[in-house]
Design a protein around this motif. Structure first.
Motif, PDB file in Angstrom:
ATOM      1  N   PRO A 133     -23.551  22.532 -62.738  1.00 30.77           N
ATOM      2  CA  PRO A 133     -22.419  22.102 -63.312  1.00 30.77           C
ATOM      3  C   PRO A 133     -22.355  21.593 -64.596  1.00 30.77           C
ATOM      4  CG  PRO A 133     -22.510  21.510 -61.219  1.00 30.77           C
ATOM      5  CD  PRO A 133     -23.776  21.728 -61.386  1.00 30.77           C
ATOM      6  N   THR A 134     -23.548  20.640 -64.919  1.00 30.82           N
ATOM      7  CA  THR A 134     -23.854  20.133 -66.270  1.00 30.82           C
ATOM      8  C   THR A 134     -23.813  21.239 -67.290  1.00 30.82           C
ATOM      9  OG1 THR A 134     -24.998  18.376 -65.075  1.00 30.82           O
ATOM     10  CG2 THR A 134     -25.336  18.751 -67.514  1.00 30.82           C
ATOM     11  N   THR A 159     -19.353  24.906 -72.173  1.00 26.26           N
ATOM     12  CA  THR A 159     -17.582  24.943 -72.425  1.00 26.26           C
ATOM     13  C   THR A 159     -17.595  24.365 -73.655  1.00 26.26           C
ATOM     14  OG1 THR A 159     -17.317  24.563 -69.923  1.00 26.26           O
ATOM     15  CG2 THR A 159     -15.438  23.991 -71.427  1.00 26.26           C
ATOM     16  N   ASP A 160     -18.353  23.115 -73.947  1.00 24.19           N
ATOM     17  CA  ASP A 160     -18.182  22.339 -74.964  1.00 24.19           C
ATOM     18  C   ASP A 160     -18.775  23.229 -76.397  1.00 24.19           C
ATOM     19  OD1 ASP A 160     -17.124  20.181 -73.588  1.00 24.19           O
ATOM     20  OD2 ASP A 160     -18.928  18.856 -73.686  1.00 24.19           O
ATOM     21  N   PRO A 167     -15.499  28.623 -63.105  1.00 24.47           N
ATOM     22  CA  PRO A 167     -15.158  27.519 -63.831  1.00 24.47           C
ATOM     23  C   PRO A 167     -14.157  27.630 -64.807  1.00 24.47           C
ATOM     24  CG  PRO A 167     -17.223  28.607 -64.643  1.00 24.47           C
ATOM     25  CD  PRO A 167     -16.797  29.474 -63.323  1.00 24.47           C
ATOM     26  N   ILE A 168     -13.158  27.262 -64.470  1.00 23.06           N
ATOM     27  CA  ILE A 168     -11.619  27.649 -65.110  1.00 23.06           C
ATOM     28  C   ILE A 168     -11.900  27.100 -66.694  1.00 23.06           C
ATOM     29  CG2 ILE A 168      -9.364  27.281 -65.125  1.00 23.06           C
ATOM     30  CD1 ILE A 168      -9.994  28.817 -62.963  1.00 23.06           C
ATOM     31  N   LEU A 169     -12.203  25.804 -67.089  1.00 19.07           N
ATOM     32  CA  LEU A 169     -12.199  25.565 -68.525  1.00 19.07           C
ATOM     33  C   LEU A 169     -13.138  26.410 -69.230  1.00 19.07           C
ATOM     34  CD1 LEU A 169     -12.209  21.541 -68.029  1.00 19.07           C
ATOM     35  CD2 LEU A 169     -10.120  23.039 -68.473  1.00 19.07           C
ATOM     36  N   LEU A 170     -14.293  26.786 -68.551  1.00 20.41           N
ATOM     37  CA  LEU A 170     -15.201  27.730 -69.407  1.00 20.41           C
ATOM     38  C   LEU A 170     -14.569  29.107 -69.625  1.00 20.41           C
ATOM     39  CD1 LEU A 170     -17.891  28.499 -70.505  1.00 20.41           C
ATOM     40  CD2 LEU A 170     -18.680  29.076 -68.267  1.00 20.41           C
ATOM     41  N   ILE A 171     -13.936  29.611 -68.869  1.00 21.14           N
ATOM     42  CA  ILE A 171     -13.295  30.903 -68.919  1.00 21.14           C
ATOM     43  C   ILE A 171     -12.209  30.789 -70.123  1.00 21.14           C
ATOM     44  CG2 ILE A 171     -11.868  32.645 -67.700  1.00 21.14           C
ATOM     45  CD1 ILE A 171     -13.694  32.188 -65.336  1.00 21.14           C
ATOM     46  N   VAL A 172     -11.402  29.731 -69.859  1.00 26.66           N
ATOM     47  CA  VAL A 172     -10.350  29.460 -70.681  1.00 26.66           C
ATOM     48  C   VAL A 172     -10.933  29.275 -72.168  1.00 26.66           C
ATOM     49  CG1 VAL A 172      -8.589  28.071 -71.440  1.00 26.66           C
ATOM     50  CG2 VAL A 172      -8.705  28.685 -69.069  1.00 26.66           C
ATOM     51  N   GLN A 173     -11.936  28.767 -72.625  1.00 24.57           N
ATOM     52  CA  GLN A 173     -12.441  28.517 -73.732  1.00 24.57           C
ATOM     53  C   GLN A 173     -12.989  29.632 -74.332  1.00 24.57           C
ATOM     54  OE1 GLN A 173     -12.334  26.250 -75.831  1.00 24.57           O
ATOM     55  NE2 GLN A 173     -11.244  24.626 -74.537  1.00 24.57           N
TER      56      GLN A 173
END
Length: 1754
Positions: free
Chosen positions: A571-572, A578-579, A619-625
């Motif tokens: 997860p880390t 993502t960042d 990982p939703i945020l990663l895919i969105v980014q």
């Protein structure tokens, strides 16, 4: 009315807000300043302007003289609202004028019904609350924009804010008092506010109170930003906010539920921000730099500092106290005399304990502080930023709480750094202080402190392009690499001489199997400053490396993990990547040039999507980014990005082709892809849809480039999935935030909108060989025939009431709430439905969407959706919403066959009133007004019922007498009066009626005239200033079209002039010139006297020339282009003037010639300009106009030769430019040449010189040569088709050749040109092709006429013969045989002689006759060289000729007689070669001789019995004669004048007789030879007249005899000659009855008579010389023939003694029936004697006859 700001002082705040906010048209600054001064009292007083009840109930209303029910209603409403009765009355009047949705009759019924009256009171309450909010919004606009240089009224706002009242603190005092009053307002109950105040109304009152508090605080916050407050007001505000509990301690907190908590929090946030902003932190920071607080308005005084400190000491129990405590802690650290470090620590710890950074983060993430491009957002972020700068300049970062607090601090820093003003200040201050120190610290600790530095950099890169570029270069050259010392093996390190400094012995690879290396020899230092964050020693390597390479390693590490299985993913590591992707996205967004450097990372991003979308818990945020980053890339290289995205498996796809449109319904072969699994497996469950939003945004961004490259079919699967699985059902999903639902709907509709818009904007459709449905067809079909269409209608049917309610629920009037998002969704839905109705294929059946729009609702109580659309006119917040609703109504009126008026139902009148109210509103949006007028313009033709309601023209009796007539007048509520007021001449082109509004007004007036709305037209004509207003645009000059700001103004003015010209043309055409209105005559006379037509012809020319130089495509439709509209209007206006003479607009020849020359100049510019569809259309119309003008005004041309040369040059230029060779363009120009040459032919003085004529001839040959190969196939010759136009061009070109040949004297000049261009052979081939198919009649007819003209010249006839005339025409014309007895051919009998002749020739039968004539002419000219061709023609058509002669004896029709005449002419020419004919075909000689002889006998019989002939014609055409005469009284027959039709038939018979007699002369011996030659071969000429002297009979056919010919001479010719006699004192043309003189030329009669006499004498001598004839028969011949001839001579002598007409018929002067007739004989006067007669040269033949009788027949 709302527009009349002077009548209502307490209300009309919405209008004032629209005025100063710049909504719609920008008013003059003087007008805005005046309104600001007039409303100053209201602005200064704010909500306190509205007073509470002050007197005894009902006392004020008694003075208004109201009805009892109205007075009772107002009393209840006054108590309900707690408002003064007088102001309640004004409120009610304003509501009725602006928001009431009913008629006056309905109002009285509502007031009498208690339940309805309560509902009306609640509506009035809503209106009152809206007015209060608009007043606060107006104050906010002024306070917010008075220092904004971009606002158009900034100067006026600045003057207002610097006025005495504001500077003295009145505005601030008002804000404080109003806020206190709102916070202390008692909670309403039914006892205090009447029975209307129930629980629901109490809730709404609380909601409104909180909204007003929020608005007041926003104004106060912005005010405090610009002005320093006195210390007492600062203290007062602190105390007030503290007592208020920073929003929590409301008097009615017991009724505040979860739906209102957000307003309470917003109030608390605003109060905290005001308290922070009051301290003027920028000044505090400046004082810290100087080391003195003497310049700070609060901190310079210890006493004030202590008072503030005393207030702050009481804080600390609530989260909202945290920012103030933290601020005051910093004040104590830097403060002056009153500072205390212990208190600073106390306040700081308390703030940290209250989680101050979490509070600030929540503040910035809430509305309205998170709305982009809003003043509150930017100011709040700047305030928080200044607070952070102060705190971080005072305290060390690591002392500000726990790790969670530090994380919250970093999140707040990321939020503020995204603001433009903050990022600019950040880079300016550098990394030494404030937030810069945190950023620098994160930089030095990277990659150990990975997330902080990446997030800070992403926030900075997102702010501005400059900031993004700086971030990119910083990351490219990082100077430190920080990590835990434990990450290194001891054997890899060695110490140096420096303390705590180490050096790498070997190359270090932080990421195994990657290229990122720290080289051996790199030095690093162990950081001795340990912190609580560091559990182990940290080493910082001094090395220069690229941070982008490090991020690439992080991404590749994650890809390695997921390759090993989802359980191995850290997860880390997901958070890190993502960042990283967010940072890359931010840099790419504002610095696209960096894409090349990011290629490795971008490749990995596609791999991330490919790997993670297949996980069960992705990982939703990663895919969105990742999707957002790819979307950013798609703007630069959409095709490549799309290809890569398809490989990821994320998007939907098709497993089989969609072969027809019906397969869309089944969805067979459509696969959802991984996105579908995530949508329904993750997002719908959680109620959050970030991936859906990102995917929709990605598809939306690639639509336009794909359509541009014609690759839209790639999007088929995605579109089908959206249309099937997302758009129809998204409203049924569960949403964590309701705003997301509107957002998803809007993005779906935006995709549809872009697709349909790209289809509409395509200049030319892309041809496709595939028959599979296109994407746009799929979108249109799905939205019309599937559930997606019902969803679209559901969005549109939301209604203005629900929109207004959503605006109330969002808590403010900002543009970022759910209400604003709903408005945007409905707006774009309107546009999509409009496009759907435009693009729907006519082949499709009626769709469910159209059915829902046109049918009545199932439940009667439900409102029709069209009425719902119309009622968006009541929406006042966003004028674009009602404007788009008007445009949709306009489209519905155009494409649907329904009555919109019936859809409105009972709300029709109220809707009409609101439309007219907004149309005449002074502050309404201009685009809304224009759309209303455009809708009304369409309704004139498409919606008669609706337009009649809007016109409201009434009939009033002018008198009570029986002869009373009804006058028309405009009703009290009528769009006519509104439009008249808008378009008054003195208002035009001012802010009251700018160019676009004036254009819409004129379009509406034009629609009335073009739609022939007589009642409206009549009442408008009677208005005093109507015509002056209509004609005013013609008196103004156009602005410069090249100036960009004035481009729209120029376009609208041109369209306005177009409408004016169309109106004038319609009026002049419909009304007789003498009956034009006097006011119109005056305006037209003024236009003429000021030479405005001269100006406008120049403007039309300049406009066309300017358009010719443009090559860009226009966004608007071709038919709506201003230049095209102007040209069409100018054409209609000029054509009207050419047909109808208007006394006031008489044009002299100079102006006419100028107009023609200007049009020619414009046409040449269009031909030589860019070849766009618009330019081609303009050139066609200009060419047609020039043709029409030259045809009408040829006499006005002073130099025809010059005009001919100009037109010729235009044709050549068009030919040289292949792109602009369009037939309709050439037709007009060539036709103009023909018209000019025809005009100058009778006038030798104006004739064109031969050289010019020859150039014109060459040009015409070039046109034929280039276009002959473009002639269409016969199957393509349909009316209006392109092929038919090509044929027309050939027709006019041939006409031009014909005309030039007639005017050129020698064939040696024009014939070589024909031969050079192969014109004759090309035309022969084309004519043969079309004759065989019996197509292209006009073309064939014209070419044959041209051949006739050519054949009259010897060289021309030779060229025709050598080009294969016989080969092409001889056999092919057999297809043109027609039955000579069809009923249709009898139509020719109804026409005049000229019409009949043209109608007969312009038919396939007429073409055959012309071909016969062509052979006769060629034989006449070429003689023996053409004889063989003539024999071939005779052999092919002999049977037809014999049939024609037989039928012409019984069918006395024009077409039959015409063919007989031409056939006789051909036989006559052929008989000149009788010996050769007899050798070639002796049988045909005998047959045709006999047939002609019997034909002549029959016609002589007809001509001797005029009455019988007339009887036959009447029986065949009884409709020609209403009064039929009986056949009795035969004795008076010859005294009656025959009808003109009979004379025409007689003339045709005489012509046939003349040709027949000429032919028979070849079969009889030469008279002189037979008289004097005794030894001639009499066997060569067999006699063909029987020895009989009876007159021919029609009933009984007998052998032709001498009686036939003597009867022709005596009973036909002499009798017709007597008809030429005119009674004394009578002109030949004075009688209204038809006269022989007018129809039959005298020369024709004499010609027939001479030939008949010749044949009689020759045949008589043949018989007398015949030795085989008995002597008795010879005696009989001499006796009887002598008697007949003497009788003839006596009749002739009697006629000559009586005299003849003094002048021949005009027709006889130019009509030559035979080339053998040299001219008309001299006319004899009454005084001439017989001796004189016999001595006249013309009468020598008759003297010869007399001598023949006396010498031979004795």
């Amino acid at each position: 009315m709302e527009g009349d700001l002077g009548n209502l002082s307490s209300f009309g705040n919405r209008s004032f807000y629209q005025l100063i906010n710049g909504t719609g048209v920008l008013r003059p600054h003087e007008f805005v300043d005046r309104e600001l001064n007039r409303n100053k009292k209201k602005i200064i007083n704010g909500l306190s302007f509205y007073k509470k009840p002050r007197c005894v109930q009902g006392e004020i209303l008694k003075t208004k003289k109201l009805k009892k029910v109205t007075e009772e209603f107002l009393l209840k409403t006054s108590a309900f609202l707690g408002l003064d009765e007088g102001e309640t009355y004004e409120l009610f009047i304003s509501y009725l004028s602006n928001d009431y949705r009913g008629s006056k009759k309905e109002l009285q019924q509502v007031l009498r019904n208690e339940r309805l009256a309560h509902a009306l009171a609640y509506k009035v309450r809503d209106y009152y609350y809206t007015e209060r909010l608009y007043l606060l919004q107006s104050v906010k606009v002024i306070v917010n924009s008075w220092q904004n240089n971009l606002h158009p009224f900034q100067r006026g706002f600045g003057t207002f804010m610097k006025s005495t009242e504001v500077v003295s603190g009145s505005l601030m005092k008002m804000l404080l008092e109003t806020f206190e009053q709102l916070t202390q307002e008692p909670f309403p109950t039914w006892e205090t506010n009447s029975i209307l105040m129930n629980d629901r109304q109490m809730y709404l009152w609380v909601q409104e109170n909180l909204r007003e508090q929020s608005e007041i605080l926003e104004i106060l916050y912005i005010y405090v930003k610009d002005f320093d407050l006195p210390e007492e007001q600062v203290l007062k505000l602190l105390e007030l906010f503290k007592r208020h509990g920073f929003g929590r301690l409301q008097n009615y907190k017991h009724v505040i539920d979860d739906s209102l908590i957000f307003l309470v929090k917003r109030i608390g946030y605003l109060e905290v921000l005001i308290c922070v902003e009051m301290m003027d932190l920028e000044a505090v920071l400046a004082c810290i730099e100087r080391g003195s607080f003497n310049d700070h308005f609060l901190l310079k005084d210890k006493e004030t500092f202590m008072k503030l400190d005393k207030v702050v000491q009481t804080l600390g129990s609530e989260d909202s106290h945290g920012p103030l405590l933290l601020l005051w802690s910093a004040m104590h650290m830097f403060g002056g005399e009153g500072s205390d470090f212990s208190l600073a620590r106390k306040y700081g710890n308390a703030a940290i304990h209250l989680h101050v950074f979490h509070y600030l983060y929540n503040l910035l993430m809430s509305e309205p502080f998170n709305e982009e491009n809003s003043m509150i957002c930017s100011v709040s972020h700047l305030t928080v930023y200044n607070l952070l700068v102060l705190i971080l300049s005072t305290f060390d970062e690591h002392t500000l709480g726990t790790d969670q607090d530090a994380l919250a601090l970093h999140r707040v820093i990321c939020l503020v750094l995204k603001q433009v003003s903050v990022s600019e200040d950040f880079w300016e201050k550098g990394s030494d202080e404030g937030v810069g120190s945190v950023y620098h610290s994160a930089l030095l600790r990277f990659p150990l402190d990975y997330s902080s530095f990446v997030q800070f950099s992403a926030a900075l890169a997102e702010s501005t392009p400059t900031s993004a570029e700086r971030v990119f270069h910083i990351w490219k050259q990082l100077q430190r690499y920080t990590e835990y010392l434990d990450c290194n093996h001891s054997s890899d390190l060695t110490s140096t001489k420096e303390l705590n400094e180490w050096k790498l012995v070997v190359n270090k690879r932080p990421y195994p199997n990657r290229d990122f290396i720290l080289n051996a020899g790199t030095k690093g230092k162990i950081l001795t400053m340990g912190t609580k964050h560091d559990a182990s020693p940290i080493i910082q390597w001094y090395v220069t490396f690229s941070g982008w390479d490090l991020l690439l390693c992080e991404v590749e590490t994650l890809l390695d993990q997921v390759a090993q299985g989802s359980g191995m993913v850290s997860p880390t590591q997901i958070e890190k990547v993502t960042d990283a992707v967010e940072l890359v996205h931010a840099v790419l967004k504002n610095h696209p040039q960096s894409e090349k450097d990011f290629q490795p990372i971008i490749h990995c991003i596609y791999s991330l999507i490919h790997r993670f979308v297949r996980l069960s818990h992705p990982p939703i945020l990663l895919i969105v980014q990742c999707i957002e980053c790819v979307t950013c890339l798609a703007k630069q290289n959409p095709v490549k990005v799309w290809h890569n995205m398809k490989q990821t498996g994320l998007l939907p796809y098709l497993t089989e082709n969609i072969d027809n449109i019906s397969e869309i319904l089944s969805g067979q072969g459509l696969m959802a892809g991984c996105y579908g699994n995530m949508l329904f497996g993750v997002e719908c469950i959680e109620g959050s849809y970030p991936i859906t939003t990102a995917v929709l945004e990605f598809i939306s961004n690639i639509i336009e480039p794909f359509f541009k490259d014609s690759m839209e079919s790639e999007l088929m699967a995605s579109f089908m999935y959206i249309l099937r699985e997302i758009f129809p059902v998204f409203q049924k999903w569960r949403f964590y935030k309701l705003k997301t639902r509107e957002l998803i709907g809007r993005k779906c509709v935006e995709i549809f909108h872009k697709t349909l818009e790209n289809v509409i904007n395509r200049s030319m459709p892309v041809e496709s060989t595939s028959k599979r449905p296109k994407v746009q067809e799929v979108v249109v079909y799905s939205l019309l025939f599937t559930e997606a269409g019902q969803t679209l209608l559901g969005i549109i049917a939301t209604g203005s009431d629900n929109v207004d309610q959503a605006l109330v629920q969002q808590g403010s009037m900002a543009e970022g709430g759910i209400g604003a998002e709903m408005i945007r969704l409905i707006q774009i839905s309107f546009s999509v439905l409009n496009q759907l109705l435009l693009l729907k294929s006519p082949d499709l059946p009626l769709s469910p969407v159209e059915s829902a729009l046109s049918s009545q609702p199932v439940v009667r109580q439900n409102q029709h959706i069209v009425a719902t659309i119309a009622q968006y006119i009541y929406h006042k917040h966003n004028p674009r919403l009602p404007m788009l609703a008007c445009l949709l109504l306009k489209r519905l009126a155009l494409v649907t066959k329904m009555s919109i008026l019936s859809c409105f139902g009972g709300a029709a009148e109220s809707v009409r009133d609101m439309y007219l109210n907004r149309l005449q509103g002074a502050t309404e949006d201009l685009k809304l007004k224009v759309s209303i007028l455009e809708f009304l313009s369409v309704c004139v033709e498409a919606q008669p019922g609706l337009i009649e309601m809007f016109l409201n023209v009434q009939l009033t009796d002018s008198s009570s007498s029986e002869a009373a007539r009804k006058d028309l007048s405009i009703g009290k509520i009528s769009c006519l009066q509104t439009v008249l007021n808008l378009m008054e001449a003195d208002k035009q082109m001012t802010y009251k009626c700018p160019s676009d509004l004036l254009c819409a007004c004129m379009e509406f007036i034009h629609s009335l005239w073009s739609g022939h709305r007589e009642t409206a037209m009549s009442v408008l004509r009677t208005c005093d200033k109507f015509w002056m207003s209509v004609c005013a645009p013609l008196s103004r000059n156009l602005p410069n079209s090249e100036e960009e700001p004035g481009k729209d103004v120029y376009t609208h003015q041109v369209k306005t002039v177009s409408h004016v010209l169309e109106i004038l043309a319609e009026e002049i055409f419909c009304v007789a010139s003498g009956k034009l209105d006097e006011k119109l005559k005056k305006c037209l006379a003024e236009i003429n006297s000021t030479s405005r037509l001269k100006y406008w012809t120049g403007q039309v020319r300049d406009c066309l020339i300017a358009e010719a130089g443009r090559s860009c495509q226009h966004k608007e439709g071709l038919s709506e282009h201003h230049t095209l509209r102007l040209l069409i209007a100018w054409k209609n206006f000029l054509i009207t003037l050419t047909r109808l003479q208007v006394e006031q607009l008489k044009m002299d020849n100079q102006l006419k010639e100028m107009i023609i020359i200007d049009m020619l100049e414009a046409l040449r510019a269009l031909i030589n300009g860019s070849s766009t569809p618009l330019n081609n259309k303009l050139a066609k119309i200009t060419s047609a106009l020039i043709f029409r003008l030259i045809t009408s005004w040829t006499g006005a041309l002073s130099d025809v030769r010059r005009t001919v040369r100009d037109v010729k040059m235009a044709i050549l230029e068009a030919l040289s430019n292949n792109a602009s060779v369009v037939p309709s363009l050439q037709i007009g120009m060539i036709g103009s040449l023909v018209a000019m040459l025809q005009h100058v032919r009778p006038n030798p003085a104006k004739k064109v010189d031969p050289d010019t004529l020859l150039e014109v001839f060459k040009t015409s040959c070039e046109v034929i040569h280039q276009s002959i190969f473009q002639l269409p196939a016969t199957k393509d010759l349909t009316p209006g088709s392109t092929g038919e136009v090509w044929l027309k061009m050939q027709v006019v070109s041939c006409c031009l050749l014909d005309e030039v040949i007639l005017q050129l004297s020698s064939e040696l000049s024009w014939l070589p040109v024909l031969q050079e261009h192969l014109v004759i052979s090309s035309l022969l081939s084309s004519v043969e092709y079309f004759i065989k198919a019996k197509q292209g009649l006009n073309f064939v007819h014209t070419v044959i006429l041209l051949f006739l003209t050519i054949a009259k010249q010897e060289k021309g006839a030779e060229s025709l013969a050598s080009s294969g005339l016989t080969q092409h025409l001889c056999l092919s014309v057999t297809n043109l045989y027609e039955d000579l007895e069809p009923a249709a051919m009898r139509q020719t009998m109804k026409m005049t002689s000229k019409q009949s002749e043209s109608a007969v020739t312009l038919s396939w039968h007429g073409v055959y006759c012309l071909c016969v004539d062509l052979y006769a002419t060629a034989l006449l000219v070429l003689k023996f060289s053409f004889l063989e061709d003539a024999f071939q023609f005779l052999g092919v058509h002999q049977d037809r000729m014999l049939q024609c002669f037989e039928l012409s004896k019984v069918l006395l029709q024009e077409n039959v007689l015409f063919e007989a005449e031409k056939t006789c002419d051909f036989i006559c020419q052929l008989s000149s070669y009788l010996p050769q004919w007899r050798v070639s075909s002796p049988e045909s000689v005998h047959q045709l001789q006999g047939s002609v002889l019997y034909l002549c006998q029959t016609y002589v019989a007809y001509l001797t019995s005029t009455r019988y002939l007339q009887h036959m014609l009447e029986n065949r055409a009884p409709e020609n004669h209403m009064h039929r005469r009986s056949l009795q009284h035969q004795s008076s027959l010859e005294d009656e004048l025959p009808t003109k039709h009979v004379l025409v038939i007689k003339k045709r018979m005489l012509q046939i007789l003349g040709r027949g007699f000429s032919m028979l002369r070849q079969f009889t011996p030469e008279l002189c030879e037979v008289l004097y030659e005794r030894n001639m071969d009499y066997a060569e000429h067999q006699p063909f007249l029987a020895l009989a002297f009876t007159a021919p009979s029609i009933e009984q056919e007998c052998l032709p005899s001498f009686g036939t010919f003597t009867s022709c001479v005596r009973d036909v010719c002499v009798r017709l000659l007597t008809k030429h006699e005119v009674k004394p004192g009578q002109s030949p043309h004075s009688s209204t009855e038809p006269n022989v003189l007018e129809v039959i030329p005298k020369s024709l009669i004499v010609f027939v008579m001479e030939n008949a006499l010749y044949l009689v004498m020759s045949q008589a001598m043949r018989l007398l010389r015949d030795p085989g004839l008995p002597q008795t028969d010879k005696q009989l011949l001499k006796r009887e023939l002598g008697t007949e001839m003497n009788y003839f001579l006596m009749e002739l002598q009697r006629y000559l003694k009586r005299g003849a007409p003094t002048s021949p018929s005009p027709s006889s002067a130019h009509r030559q029936p035979s080339p053998k007739i040299s001219g008309t004989p001299n006319v004899l006067g009454r005084s001439l004697s017989q001796t004189a007669l016999m001595s006249a040269p013309e009468m020598e033949f008759f003297k010869f006859v007399q001598e023949f009788v006396s010498a031979v027949l004795k």
